[in-house]
Design an enzyme around this catalytic site. Structure first.
Site, PDB file in Angstrom:
ATOM      1  N   LYS A   1      -5.328   4.152  -4.743  1.00 44.18           N
ATOM      2  CA  LYS A   1      -5.602   5.322  -5.578  1.00 44.18           C
ATOM      3  C   LYS A   1      -5.186   5.145  -7.028  1.00 44.18           C
ATOM      4  O   LYS A   1      -5.629   5.885  -7.891  1.00 44.18           O
ATOM      5  CB  LYS A   1      -4.971   6.584  -4.971  1.00 44.18           C
ATOM      6  CG  LYS A   1      -3.471   6.559  -4.836  1.00 44.18           C
ATOM      7  CD  LYS A   1      -2.977   7.883  -4.280  1.00 44.18           C
ATOM      8  CE  LYS A   1      -2.235   7.772  -2.976  1.00 44.18           C
ATOM      9  NZ  LYS A   1      -1.085   6.870  -2.941  1.00 44.18           N
TER      10      LYS A   1
ATOM     11  N   LYS B   1       3.374  -4.786  -6.914  1.00 47.86           N
ATOM     12  CA  LYS B   1       3.532  -3.750  -7.949  1.00 47.86           C
ATOM     13  C   LYS B   1       4.276  -4.283  -9.168  1.00 47.86           C
ATOM     14  O   LYS B   1       4.067  -3.805 -10.272  1.00 47.86           O
ATOM     15  CB  LYS B   1       4.220  -2.518  -7.363  1.00 47.86           C
ATOM     16  CG  LYS B   1       3.326  -1.822  -6.355  1.00 47.86           C
ATOM     17  CD  LYS B   1       3.417  -0.311  -6.386  1.00 47.86           C
ATOM     18  CE  LYS B   1       2.263   0.271  -5.597  1.00 47.86           C
ATOM     19  NZ  LYS B   1       2.375   1.679  -5.322  1.00 47.86           N
TER      20      LYS B   1
ATOM     21  N   LYS C   1      -7.146  -4.461  -1.403  1.00 44.94           N
ATOM     22  CA  LYS C   1      -7.020  -3.146  -0.768  1.00 44.94           C
ATOM     23  C   LYS C   1      -7.514  -2.038  -1.719  1.00 44.94           C
ATOM     24  O   LYS C   1      -7.291  -2.120  -2.927  1.00 44.94           O
ATOM     25  CB  LYS C   1      -5.534  -2.915  -0.454  1.00 44.94           C
ATOM     26  CG  LYS C   1      -5.227  -1.640   0.284  1.00 44.94           C
ATOM     27  CD  LYS C   1      -3.712  -1.488   0.462  1.00 44.94           C
ATOM     28  CE  LYS C   1      -3.080  -0.805  -0.736  1.00 44.94           C
ATOM     29  NZ  LYS C   1      -2.437   0.474  -0.455  1.00 44.94           N
TER      30      LYS C   1
END
Ligand code: AQP
Length: 340
Positions: A208, A123, A205
């Site tokens: 969303k 992230k 992966k």
């Protein structure tokens, strides 16, 4: 149930189950297969299912959208079959004990441990302009979520395994100093469906918060689902074969199909043998559409009633607070905070 577990025994009765999803985007097929769908396996246990709105603030959110997505995720939990009378379905920010325990646990967590978290590294790369302290201490808040309720089992996808492990380490460290304050939780990860991959980049992966075309959302209309699956990246061969290393796109579609049909990958391969990728995609799309149809219609019904969901969330937050306070009081006492 034992054969589908990677690392824990089948849960006994009277165990506490805790799981959460962030309202950080439209809930994906990955969230559904990896986590949400497994929640109903625990219906007869004492289960808490949380809308992790505080966690989602680690990445910049649009406030109006976050409010809407939080309600939407709570409605989705119910639409997916979780009974809000039996389970505690609530929003994280409605239970202040999460943030309170997280502060205490921050003081029992080492920077070196947090530095090793792969989600933080991923992230930080994705949001290089906003590497905030919350993103770094995300696993500590998650540990607080889990430990507050003396949780036994945490159903998650594979990407969250490391966070459950650090939660166990923090709990063991704390217990080592103060005695048996926290139950040590176990992750529950279904081997075959632990990681659903992106449709556009099948070595990554499905997430969303990634571009819309990379995932199927639980809110997508049938035609949108069909279009997205039709465009899913495969490979230049024409053989339907499960081989995640060399054929990640095809393997991902086979995983999705076998998960939703509750059958093995070998059986799906056999059913489709000799057919082309068009047939594989059509089978995957139709299976998803059929799986989502009743959820989507129940979801619409829930949101159409303007008072039902807010009432459920208020009642459930009170239930969660009652449980959380028991642990928090004990923790405050153990660490020496004066409580007149
Ligand atoms: N692709 C996936 N395959 C299987 N399981 C998955 N999960 C997420 N993606 C997949 C599982 O869904 C649960 C909820 O995850 P989360 O919202 O807490 O955060 P996440 O793991 O970071 O999920 P996303 O979709 O990737 O969200 P963003 O994009 O906001 O970071 C977890 O149990 C997770 O393992």
């Amino acid at each position: 149930m034992t054969e589908i577990l990677t690392e824990n025994k089948a849960p006994d009765k009277k165990q506490v189950i805790y799981s959460a999803i962030q309202p950080s985007g439209n809930i994906t097929l990955g969230n559904y297969i990896g986590a949400l769908r497994n929640f109903s396996l625990f219906e007869d246990k004492e289960s808490l299912f949380c809308v992790a709105d505080l966690h989602s603030l680690t990445v910049r959110q649009d406030p109006a959208q976050l409010r809407k997505r939080s309600q939407s995720l709570a409605a989705l939990y119910i639409a997916c079959g979780l009974d809000p009378e039996k389970n505690v379905i609530y929003c994280q920010s409605h239970v202040p004990q999460h943030a309170e325990l997280a502060w205490i646990l921050n003081c029992y967590t080492y920077m070196g441990e947090l530095n090793r978290m792969t989600q933080f590294k991923d992230k930080s790369q994705k949001h290089a302009d906003n590497i905030n302290a919350g993103l770094f201490t995300y696993p500590v808040l998650m540990a607080a979520d889990i430990l507050l309720y003396q949780t036994n089992i945490v159903p998650v996808g594979l990407d969250q395994k490391q966070h459950v492990e650090i939660c166990r380490d923090i709990a063991q460290r704390f217990n080592g100093v103060y005695g048996d304050v926290f139950q040590i939780p176990e992750p529950y990860i279904r081997k075959t469906t632990a990681k659903i991959m992106s449709l556009s980049e099948p070595t990554k992966k499905m997430s969303k918060s990634d571009p819309d075309e990379s995932f199927v959302s639980l809110f997508d209309e049938p035609d949108v689902i069909r279009r997205k699956i039709k465009r899913a990246v495969t490979d230049s061969e024409a053989e339907i074969r499960f081989d995640p290393e060399n054929k990640p796109g095809v393997s991902n579609l086979l995983t999705i199909l076998s998960a939703l049909k509750n059958t093995t990958i070998e059986e799906v391969e056999k059913e489709l043998s000799g057919l082309g990728y068009g047939a594989l995609k059509e089978a995957a799309a139709e299976t998803i559409v059929t799986e989502f149809a009743p959820i989507q219609s129940r979801y619409k019904e829930i949101l159409a009633d303007k008072t039902y969901l807010p009432n459920i969330l208020k009642e459930n937050a009170a239930r969660a607070q009652y449980m959380a306070l028991k642990t928090l009081r004990k923790v405050y006492k153990k660490v020496g905070l004066y409580q007149p």
